[in-house]
Each structure stands twice: as structure tokens, then as C-alpha cells.
Design an enzyme around this catalytic site. Structure first.
Site, PDB file in Angstrom:
ATOM      1  N   HIS A 174      -0.172  22.234  47.178  1.00 38.43           N
ATOM      2  CA  HIS A 174      -0.681  21.582  46.864  1.00 38.43           C
ATOM      3  C   HIS A 174      -0.105  20.269  45.658  1.00 38.43           C
ATOM      4  O   HIS A 174       0.433  21.299  44.482  1.00 38.43           O
ATOM      5  CB  HIS A 174      -1.996  21.808  46.709  1.00 38.43           C
ATOM      6  CG  HIS A 174      -3.063  21.763  47.666  1.00 38.43           C
ATOM      7  ND1 HIS A 174      -4.260  21.559  47.976  1.00 38.43           N
ATOM      8  CD2 HIS A 174      -2.574  21.608  49.141  1.00 38.43           C
ATOM      9  CE1 HIS A 174      -4.667  22.046  49.069  1.00 38.43           C
ATOM     10  NE2 HIS A 174      -4.189  22.241  49.521  1.00 38.43           N
ATOM     11  N   GLU A 221      -1.313  20.014  42.844  1.00 38.61           N
ATOM     12  CA  GLU A 221      -1.639  20.948  41.047  1.00 38.61           C
ATOM     13  C   GLU A 221      -0.672  22.055  41.099  1.00 38.61           C
ATOM     14  O   GLU A 221      -0.286  21.868  40.344  1.00 38.61           O
ATOM     15  CB  GLU A 221      -2.856  21.122  41.827  1.00 38.61           C
ATOM     16  CG  GLU A 221      -3.959  19.182  41.931  1.00 38.61           C
ATOM     17  CD  GLU A 221      -3.968  19.425  43.158  1.00 38.61           C
ATOM     18  OE1 GLU A 221      -3.654  19.238  43.884  1.00 38.61           O
ATOM     19  OE2 GLU A 221      -5.509  19.125  43.305  1.00 38.61           O
ATOM     20  N   CYS A 244      -9.430  20.684  44.971  1.00 38.32           N
ATOM     21  CA  CYS A 244      -9.863  21.239  46.185  1.00 38.32           C
ATOM     22  C   CYS A 244     -10.166  23.497  45.688  1.00 38.32           C
ATOM     23  O   CYS A 244      -9.841  22.951  44.261  1.00 38.32           O
ATOM     24  CB  CYS A 244      -8.494  21.620  47.602  1.00 38.32           C
ATOM     25  SG  CYS A 244      -7.490  22.906  46.953  1.00 38.32           S
ATOM     26  N   CYS A 263      -7.111  24.530  43.994  1.00 32.66           N
ATOM     27  CA  CYS A 263      -6.694  24.358  42.830  1.00 32.66           C
ATOM     28  C   CYS A 263      -7.226  24.545  42.212  1.00 32.66           C
ATOM     29  O   CYS A 263      -7.217  24.281  40.861  1.00 32.66           O
ATOM     30  CB  CYS A 263      -5.984  22.380  43.708  1.00 32.66           C
ATOM     31  SG  CYS A 263      -4.619  22.321  44.395  1.00 32.66           S
TER      32      CYS A 263
HETATM   33 ZN    ZN Z   1      -5.681  21.423  46.060  1.00 35.52          ZN
END
Ligand code: ZN
Length: 220
Positions: free
Chosen positions: A57, A59, A87, A90
Site C-alpha cells: 500500500h 503508506e 486501512c 497501514c
Molecule cells: Zn493500507
């Protein structure tokens, strides 16, 4: 020192640039930057499809780069800007990296862990709390995501139409050349994939080089 409103806008724009890069290579457009002392030390965008890795992801990529640049896992004086609400993974990475504040854009009704589904960032049961400022430039990140998925739906529709047309044509006299179709597909996909992965590797390498140089300069 906390960022000024002007800096918040500026850094969120940098995260939006990252999101745009993800969109260009066919990834869901989500971008992030990590900022230390008024300077961007980590950038990242979603690379899940290209790397076939569910942890890639925006991040996570930005945090990884920031740790390489700062030579520490403790990002206590760093803020993270991300175009979509983080999410659980992260948000967890931000807690574990001791990130100071997370500025995030659009809310995520399916995975938001900064208040929408759960609020991990500010939960005082954890050993570290991350400041959470949501809705920064939210309309822009939301529009990027909407446009992206609209584009995918349109492409799918067009492909379906083409398939139907080809099927209709093959029952008559025109037969599509499968070798040409195969060559075209071969040509397009791997080239894009390779480029994105190489670009990412080169970016990390350049950052590492710069960090090494900085460390050398500091030692002199
Ligand atoms: Zn994430």
C-alpha cells in the site's frame, strides 16, 4: 513543529501526485508521503497489482523509504499524508513506526481504520497514538478514485463489446488473427509491469544513495 495549513495543502498535493502515478500504471490511485522537518523523506503509491503483494500500500512504501532515508524505524517527528483513509495494516504500521500525525483525504467505507470502521490511530490502549486529521482535500482523492473505477468499467464494457463483435464476425467470413492479438497483449502488459517495478527499485536505490551520501557528509 506542527505544519502550517499551507504546508498541509502542499504535502497532500504531493501525495495526490503519487496517487496519480499509481493510476497511470493501472493501480488504484492512492498515494502517500512522509514528511520530516518540513521535507518529504518518503514517497509511495499503491503497487499491489504490479508486485502482487497485498502489503504494498502507498503508506507502507512511503514508510519504508522514510526509514531508509532517516536510518531509523522511529518516525516520531514525522507526519504521513495519504489520499485515502488508512486501512488497519497501514494504521498499524504508523503506530509501530511511531508516526506523529496522519493527514488523510477521503474516508474509506470498506477499510477505513481512522474512524470509519474502527479508529486504531488514536486508540489509547496501544502504546502509541497517532494524531489523526481526516478529510484533507477529500473531494480530490475521492474524484481520482471515482474516475479510475469509472475508466475500468468503461474498458470492461468495451472489451465485452469487442468480444461479442469478434464472436459474431468469426461465425461469418472474417476471422481475427490470434497471433496478432497475442503479440499485442504480450507487447503491452509486461512492458508496463517491468517499467513500474524498475522505477520503484531505482527510486529506492537513489534514495539509499542519497542517504549514504548524507551520512558520509555528516561524518566529515
Ligand atoms: Zn493500507
Amino acid at each position: 513543529m506542527a505544519p502550517t495549513p499551507k504546508q498541509i495543502t502542499e504535502f497532500m498535493h504531493a501525495a495526490e501526485d503519487e496517487a496519480q502515478m499509481a493510476g497511470i500504471i493501472g493501480e488504484v490511485p492512492i498515494g502517500a508521503v512522509v514528511v520530516h522537518d518540513g521535507k518529504i523523506v518518503g514517497r509511495g503509491h499503491n503497487l499491489r497489482e504490479h508486485s502482487q503483494n497485498g502489503t504494498h500500500h502507498a503508506e507502507m512504501m512511503a514508510i519504508e523509504e522514510a526509514c531508509l532515508v532517516l536510518h531509523t524505524w522511529r518516525l516520531e517527528e514525522c507526519d504521513l499524508y495519504v489520499t485515502l483513509e488508512p486501512c488497519p495494516m497501514c494504521a498499524g504500521a504508523m503506530i509501530n513506526s511511531r508516526v506523529r500525525t496522519c493527514y488523510w483525504g477521503a474516508a474509506d467505507p470498506k477499510a477505513g481504520a481512522a474512524g470509519t470502521l474502527v479508529d486504531l490511530l488514536t486508540d489509547t490502549r496501544f502504546n502509541h497514538q497517532v494524531g489523526s486529521v481526516g478529510g484533507v482535500d477529500a473531494d480530490i482523492s475521492a474524484k481520482m478514485l471515482q474516475d479510475f473505477f469509472r475508466g475500468i468499467r468503461a474498458k470492461r464494457k468495451a472489451a465485452k463489446k469487442q468480444k461479442q463483435a469478434a464472436a459474431a464476425a468469426s461465425t461469418t467470413t472474417v476471422v481475427a488473427d490470434p497471433a496478432v492479438a497475442h503479440a499485442e497483449a504480450e507487447h503491452e502488459e509486461p512492458e508496463i509491469t517491468g517499467l513500474a517495478v524498475l522505477k520503484y527499485a531505482a527510486k529506492l536505490e537513489a534514495k539509499q544513495k542519497q542517504a549514504d551520501q548524507d551520512a558520509k557528509a555528516a561524518n566529515k
